[in-house]
Design a protein around this motif. Sequence first.
Motif, short mmCIF file in Angstrom:
data_model
loop_
_atom_site.label_atom_id
_atom_site.label_comp_id
_atom_site.label_asym_id
_atom_site.label_seq_id
_atom_site.Cartn_x
_atom_site.Cartn_y
_atom_site.Cartn_z
N LEU A 8 0.83 -1.20 0.00
CA LEU A 8 0.00 0.00 0.00
C LEU A 8 0.87 1.25 0.00
CD1 LEU A 8 -2.82 1.32 0.20
CD2 LEU A 8 -2.64 1.07 2.70
N VAL A 31 -6.93 5.01 8.16
CA VAL A 31 -6.94 5.53 6.79
C VAL A 31 -6.60 7.03 6.82
CG1 VAL A 31 -8.42 6.02 4.81
CG2 VAL A 31 -8.54 3.79 5.92
N THR A 59 -8.74 4.97 -1.00
CA THR A 59 -9.97 4.18 -1.03
C THR A 59 -9.99 3.25 -2.25
OG1 THR A 59 -11.18 5.90 0.13
CG2 THR A 59 -12.50 4.29 -1.09
N LEU A 62 -7.43 0.44 -1.84
CA LEU A 62 -7.87 -0.59 -0.89
C LEU A 62 -8.94 -1.49 -1.49
CD1 LEU A 62 -7.98 1.57 2.37
CD2 LEU A 62 -6.47 -0.38 1.93
N VAL A 68 -10.90 -4.80 -0.29
CA VAL A 68 -11.62 -4.35 0.90
C VAL A 68 -12.96 -3.78 0.42
CG1 VAL A 68 -11.62 -2.74 2.84
CG2 VAL A 68 -9.47 -3.81 2.11
N ILE A 73 -14.59 1.05 4.39
CA ILE A 73 -13.53 2.06 4.38
C ILE A 73 -14.08 3.41 4.84
CG2 ILE A 73 -11.80 3.26 2.99
CD1 ILE A 73 -11.90 0.81 1.09
N ILE A 79 -6.37 0.29 9.42
CA ILE A 79 -5.97 -0.41 8.20
C ILE A 79 -5.74 -1.89 8.43
CG2 ILE A 79 -4.14 -0.56 6.46
CD1 ILE A 79 -3.93 2.54 6.67
N LEU A 83 -9.66 -3.31 8.45
CA LEU A 83 -9.73 -3.56 7.00
C LEU A 83 -9.04 -4.85 6.58
CD1 LEU A 83 -9.24 0.07 5.65
CD2 LEU A 83 -11.35 -1.12 6.30
N LEU A 85 -5.78 -5.78 6.29
CA LEU A 85 -4.49 -5.87 5.61
C LEU A 85 -3.51 -6.56 6.54
CD1 LEU A 85 -5.86 -3.76 3.76
CD2 LEU A 85 -3.61 -2.75 3.46
#
Length: 87
Positions: A8, A31, A59, A62, A68, A73, A79, A83, A85
Amino acid sequence: MGLDTVELVLFAEKEFSIALPDDKVAEIRTVREFCDLIEQQIKLDGREVDGAAVLDFVTTTLTSKFKVPRSQITESAEIVKELGLDQ
């Protein structure tokens, strides 16, 4: 920092032509914090920042690269924890 987070960060560095300091990246949880770091780095480079474009990039990345769901989000979403990750 896991592989997803590293990826990312690399996407953001490439998109915005910046280098994000590892020590600052390691502190990121949400985020919004990630967007703020990107924006700070762009400003340090002496360029104008479009905060909405940064959030849109994060966004979109992701959702498209990490699958995601868009509904998960938010700027306050963590994160890794929320989400998913690096899991």
